[in-house]
Design a protein around this motif. Sequence first.
Motif, PDB file in Angstrom:
ATOM      1  N   CYS A  94      18.389   3.618 -15.136  1.00 34.62           N
ATOM      2  CA  CYS A  94      17.209   2.762 -15.140  1.00 34.62           C
ATOM      3  C   CYS A  94      16.963   2.260 -13.723  1.00 34.62           C
ATOM      4  N   VAL A  95      15.698   2.156 -13.357  1.00 34.68           N
ATOM      5  CA  VAL A  95      15.314   1.590 -12.066  1.00 34.68           C
ATOM      6  C   VAL A  95      14.423   0.380 -12.327  1.00 34.68           C
ATOM      7  N   LYS A  96      14.666  -0.676 -11.558  1.00 31.24           N
ATOM      8  CA  LYS A  96      13.890  -1.906 -11.693  1.00 31.24           C
ATOM      9  C   LYS A  96      13.240  -2.219 -10.355  1.00 31.24           C
ATOM     10  N   PRO A  97      11.950  -1.912 -10.198  1.00 32.08           N
ATOM     11  CA  PRO A  97      11.276  -2.223  -8.931  1.00 32.08           C
ATOM     12  C   PRO A  97      11.140  -3.724  -8.740  1.00 32.08           C
ATOM     13  N   SER A  98      11.139  -4.149  -7.488  1.00 31.73           N
ATOM     14  CA  SER A  98      10.907  -5.563  -7.195  1.00 31.73           C
ATOM     15  C   SER A  98       9.450  -5.902  -7.485  1.00 31.73           C
ATOM     16  N   GLU A  99       9.178  -7.188  -7.655  1.00 30.31           N
ATOM     17  CA  GLU A  99       7.808  -7.618  -7.915  1.00 30.31           C
ATOM     18  C   GLU A  99       6.916  -7.361  -6.705  1.00 30.31           C
ATOM     19  N   GLN A 100       7.512  -7.230  -5.524  1.00 29.62           N
ATOM     20  CA  GLN A 100       6.756  -6.980  -4.298  1.00 29.62           C
ATOM     21  C   GLN A 100       6.817  -5.514  -3.876  1.00 29.62           C
ATOM     22  N   PHE A 101       6.979  -4.606  -4.835  1.00 31.13           N
ATOM     23  CA  PHE A 101       7.052  -3.177  -4.533  1.00 31.13           C
ATOM     24  C   PHE A 101       5.693  -2.716  -4.007  1.00 31.13           C
ATOM     25  N   HIS A 102       5.648  -2.315  -2.725  1.00 28.40           N
ATOM     26  CA  HIS A 102       4.395  -1.903  -2.095  1.00 28.40           C
ATOM     27  C   HIS A 102       4.661  -0.755  -1.137  1.00 28.40           C
ATOM     28  N   GLY A 103       3.649   0.087  -0.945  1.00 28.68           N
ATOM     29  CA  GLY A 103       3.678   1.067   0.129  1.00 28.68           C
ATOM     30  C   GLY A 103       4.229   2.432  -0.227  1.00 28.68           C
ATOM     31  N   ALA A 104       4.618   2.643  -1.482  1.00 30.90           N
ATOM     32  CA  ALA A 104       5.196   3.935  -1.859  1.00 30.90           C
ATOM     33  C   ALA A 104       5.035   4.160  -3.352  1.00 30.90           C
ATOM     34  N   GLN A 105       5.222   5.396  -3.746  1.00 30.43           N
ATOM     35  CA  GLN A 105       5.273   5.765  -5.163  1.00 30.43           C
ATOM     36  C   GLN A 105       6.637   6.382  -5.444  1.00 30.43           C
ATOM     37  N   LEU A 106       7.200   6.039  -6.604  1.00 24.22           N
ATOM     38  CA  LEU A 106       8.525   6.518  -6.985  1.00 24.22           C
ATOM     39  C   LEU A 106       8.385   7.550  -8.090  1.00 24.22           C
ATOM     40  N   TYR A 107       8.979   8.736  -7.847  1.00 21.14           N
ATOM     41  CA  TYR A 107       8.920   9.829  -8.798  1.00 21.14           C
ATOM     42  C   TYR A 107      10.326  10.210  -9.258  1.00 21.14           C
ATOM     43  N   VAL A 118       6.879   4.877 -10.834  1.00 19.53           N
ATOM     44  CA  VAL A 118       6.316   3.618 -10.337  1.00 19.53           C
ATOM     45  C   VAL A 118       5.249   3.948  -9.309  1.00 19.53           C
ATOM     46  N   GLY A 119       4.034   3.476  -9.527  1.00 16.42           N
ATOM     47  CA  GLY A 119       2.961   3.699  -8.578  1.00 16.42           C
ATOM     48  C   GLY A 119       2.901   2.603  -7.521  1.00 16.42           C
ATOM     49  N   ASP A 120       2.165   2.862  -6.469  1.00 20.89           N
ATOM     50  CA  ASP A 120       1.950   1.857  -5.441  1.00 20.89           C
ATOM     51  C   ASP A 120       1.107   0.728  -6.028  1.00 20.89           C
ATOM     52  N   ARG A 121       1.516  -0.492  -5.801  1.00 16.30           N
ATOM     53  CA  ARG A 121       0.851  -1.641  -6.408  1.00 16.30           C
ATOM     54  C   ARG A 121      -0.214  -2.201  -5.488  1.00 16.30           C
ATOM     55  N   ILE A 122      -1.302  -2.672  -6.090  1.00 17.91           N
ATOM     56  CA  ILE A 122      -2.262  -3.486  -5.373  1.00 17.91           C
ATOM     57  C   ILE A 122      -1.956  -4.944  -5.675  1.00 17.91           C
ATOM     58  N   GLU A 123      -2.516  -5.841  -4.887  1.00 19.40           N
ATOM     59  CA  GLU A 123      -2.125  -7.243  -4.978  1.00 19.40           C
ATOM     60  C   GLU A 123      -2.341  -7.838  -6.363  1.00 19.40           C
ATOM     61  N   SER A 124      -3.403  -7.420  -7.061  1.00 12.06           N
ATOM     62  CA  SER A 124      -3.751  -8.041  -8.339  1.00 12.06           C
ATOM     63  C   SER A 124      -3.088  -7.380  -9.544  1.00 12.06           C
ATOM     64  N   SER A 125      -2.354  -6.296  -9.332  1.00 14.93           N
ATOM     65  CA  SER A 125      -1.751  -5.580 -10.461  1.00 14.93           C
ATOM     66  C   SER A 125      -0.524  -6.319 -10.972  1.00 14.93           C
ATOM     67  N   PRO A 126      -0.182  -6.157 -12.257  1.00 12.09           N
ATOM     68  CA  PRO A 126       1.002  -6.834 -12.819  1.00 12.09           C
ATOM     69  C   PRO A 126       2.278  -6.267 -12.214  1.00 12.09           C
ATOM     70  N   PRO A 127       3.380  -7.011 -12.311  1.00  6.95           N
ATOM     71  CA  PRO A 127       4.655  -6.523 -11.772  1.00  6.95           C
ATOM     72  C   PRO A 127       5.058  -5.211 -12.428  1.00  6.95           C
ATOM     73  N   PRO A 128       5.661  -4.295 -11.672  1.00 13.04           N
ATOM     74  CA  PRO A 128       6.095  -3.017 -12.258  1.00 13.04           C
ATOM     75  C   PRO A 128       7.217  -3.223 -13.257  1.00 13.04           C
TER      76      PRO A 128
END
Length: 306
Positions: A94-107, A118-128
């Motif tokens: 299992c992987v748990k991205p941080s709430e501030q996960f930005h700048g990359a996509q995880l495959y 995990v996709g790249d997050r924008i500021e308004s999106s919910p935590p991954p």
Amino acid sequence: MRGFGRWINVTWILLLGIFHSCFSNYSEDQCSWRGSGLSQQQGSVEQISLHCSEGTLDWLYPKGALRLTLTPRLAPMGAVGPSGGGSSGVITACVKPSEQFHGAQLYLERDGLLELLVGDRIESSPPPRVRCFSRTPGERLALFLQATPHQDISRRIATFRYELRGDWTARMSLDSNLISSEDACRPCNDTEILMAVCTSDFVVRGNIRSVEEDEALRAAVIKVSATRVFRQKYTLFTGNSRLASRGEIRTLLQCGVKPGAGSFLFTGRVHFGEAWLGCAPRYKDFQRTYALAKAAQQIPCELPLD
């Protein structure tokens, strides 16, 4: 001037090497990695290998890509069953991205194909959310992080924690996409209860004080007053009261846990520092099951009930 220019080039190369060594480091136990994309060439892929059952990855200012293989030197915690060997050889990660996960996509890379976790997050999106996947014996898997183009990468950090276990079942999975309510929420049978007492990260007798919802995790948070802590690998239940300590246990929201009277035996696993529910029979039912199994000499381990 030519010599001065050569001196500048040599100095820059040395500084770049120092910068890379400072910002691309494994932890001493090789469980975690922290690095910076500033030292990577555009389009390059850095190969990383971590060798523990849990750890973290911090990628500052993502640029290019990372390819991560998880190859623990020892069997992950709980991978060995009570008989002394793995029950199926299947490892769940299992992987748990941080709430501030930005700048990359995880495959997830499996058999040459990429599946977005995990996709790249924008500021308004919910935590991954936590994402889980399984590996069968002999199967080769890797995690692939691809930096996404941004003009300003100064605020981009891709961070996640990982865990590998060999004993997770459907009811213990954190990724609700993988399981059905029927699998996750059905009551444990007697055999499962007795085994849970032996193999769980925590075994606690207690009462339910209240149940709250954690929308970010899509989980129910059970507030427990523990009257007896039989075992806990981590400090989950604490308090100054001589009569009871307090703690929290999470379970899937769709299980519909409600506050109720009576004493329960709570068992389960710790995932990313949080307690997740496994089996939770009423205590009087557990006492009866345990007594019958003990009389028949069929208990897998002893529990001091007196």
